[in-house]
Design an enzyme around this catalytic site. Sequence first.
Site, PDB file in Angstrom:
ATOM      1  N   TYR A 284       0.843  -1.189   0.000  1.00  0.00           N
ATOM      2  CA  TYR A 284       0.000   0.000   0.000  1.00  0.00           C
ATOM      3  C   TYR A 284       0.875   1.235   0.000  1.00  0.00           C
ATOM      4  CZ  TYR A 284       0.351   2.256   4.607  1.00  0.00           C
ATOM      5  OH  TYR A 284       0.778   2.970   5.688  1.00  0.00           O
TER       6      TYR A 284
ATOM      7  N   PHE B 279      -2.819   1.154  12.709  1.00  0.00           N
ATOM      8  CA  PHE B 279      -2.837  -0.176  12.101  1.00  0.00           C
ATOM      9  C   PHE B 279      -1.431  -0.625  11.698  1.00  0.00           C
ATOM     10  CE2 PHE B 279      -2.952  -2.740   8.236  1.00  0.00           C
ATOM     11  CZ  PHE B 279      -3.816  -3.771   8.585  1.00  0.00           C
ATOM     12  N   ASP B 280      -0.682   0.260  11.038  1.00  0.00           N
ATOM     13  CA  ASP B 280       0.666  -0.088  10.575  1.00  0.00           C
ATOM     14  C   ASP B 280       1.568  -0.484  11.734  1.00  0.00           C
ATOM     15  OD1 ASP B 280      -0.719   1.917   8.980  1.00  0.00           O
ATOM     16  OD2 ASP B 280       1.028   1.888   7.662  1.00  0.00           O
ATOM     17  N   THR B 281       1.562   0.377  12.761  1.00  0.00           N
ATOM     18  CA  THR B 281       2.448   0.129  13.894  1.00  0.00           C
ATOM     19  C   THR B 281       2.119  -1.180  14.577  1.00  0.00           C
ATOM     20  OG1 THR B 281       2.673   2.517  14.257  1.00  0.00           O
ATOM     21  CG2 THR B 281       3.276   1.059  16.077  1.00  0.00           C
TER      22      THR B 281
END
Length: 471
Positions: free
Chosen positions: A121, A213-215
């Site tokens: 993404y 979310f990424d972390t």
Amino acid sequence: MRTSLGDLPARQHLPVTAAAHGTGTGPRAGTPVLDVVIPVYNEEDDLEPCVRRLHAHLSDTFPYPFRITVADNASTDLTSAVAKALAAELPEVASFRLEQKGRGRALRTVWTASDAPVLAYMDVDLSTDLNALLPLVAPLISGHSDLAIGSRLTRSSRVVRGARREFISRAYNLILRGSLAARFSDAQCGFKAIRGDVAQRLLPMVEDTGWFFDTEMLVLAERAGLRIHEVPVDWVDDPDSSVDVVRTAAEDLRGVWRVGRALATGQLALDRLRRPFGDDPRDRELNGVPPGLARQLVGFGAVGALSTLVYLALYFLFRLGLGAQSANALALLLSALGNTAANRRLTFGVRGRDRAMRHQAQGLVVFAIGLALTSGSLAALHAATPHPGHTTELAALIAANLAATVLRFLLFRAWLFPGPYDAPTPAPGAADPTADARAAVPGAAPNPAAPTSDPRPTTPDATAPRTRSAR
């Protein structure tokens, strides 16, 4: 959160022929190797130039079939219409709309439903130089790594942005290193990729649906022992970005607290993400050696060496105010508790709280045996020499500890941790924990191994008033 998805398969390079043509034993015909998701919210002005630029770059430079999926998470302007027009014009572009906001929700939904073996993404502003895209996904295609992230904080990265955002980014990553022991350098760069098989098992464990979310995904992957590849990027800040930095930072800090508490209390079943070794000759089974023994010996030796240093330091400390027997018993007890916990997780791969107290109780029995050996050696030494020096005491204790260490390993392997502690295999007919997410995308594959005929997610038309607000 403790759904049973089984261990990950060994990493493998995608077959060249299959990857290049979508045939053979790899992805099926027409299935892209790479699915790049662009999560958007009210981006009617920036979406079309972004998609066209990315499509042209991939068409000119990427050697495998690809797909670009626009994930519109509840936009209230004409973003959805722009996405549908691009999907109708460009065969490699798909559009998908969610009726709820949240970048994390959009990524999890589309990634879970995708049939591509490599998922990525990037932000719609394309702040990251696209020349880093192939280096980002190459380690995933080759099977070397499980996840890949772009990093703006390495020495070789070139970044143009204001002092405020630079300070916030570096402060946030320092917080992650101090609170969650994160070793990756940049959690917030909107330029990441993950293998599809890893995503199917990792994403159900990620709770956040927004910017954290990424972390959370990276922290859980790192704690599970998955391999994260970092790529230095050239990055130019978007001056028109309308992200609420203060609110996002507050939500991130709440996420750090939630994940840290879950990790500290053992609520995450990270053992289900264990991946077997690959085909490196050093990982092959040795004749006459039980599976895993060589690796366990290395881990046990490393933990034992550290435990011995801790034990000796504690013994010296306690000996200042206690007798030799008391100092030895107390130092051995404390080091034994840490030794059992470390071997449980690092040597034998047991994670979570299941049977933790039982293992510690068994470890205390092993400790009692070690105490008998070391105390017996001290008693014998003092019987032979009424006032031995500290150096002589230490030599006797080291010899006794060597014997106790060999016995401890044998007891650990045969009694405390006699076999693999894998998550149980779901019973036939059991519900698939990722089925709901895949069902949310019309035409999505029911599972990664058996996709349907249409690889591109679609969605019914939606009409909404034009309004532009913060992403």
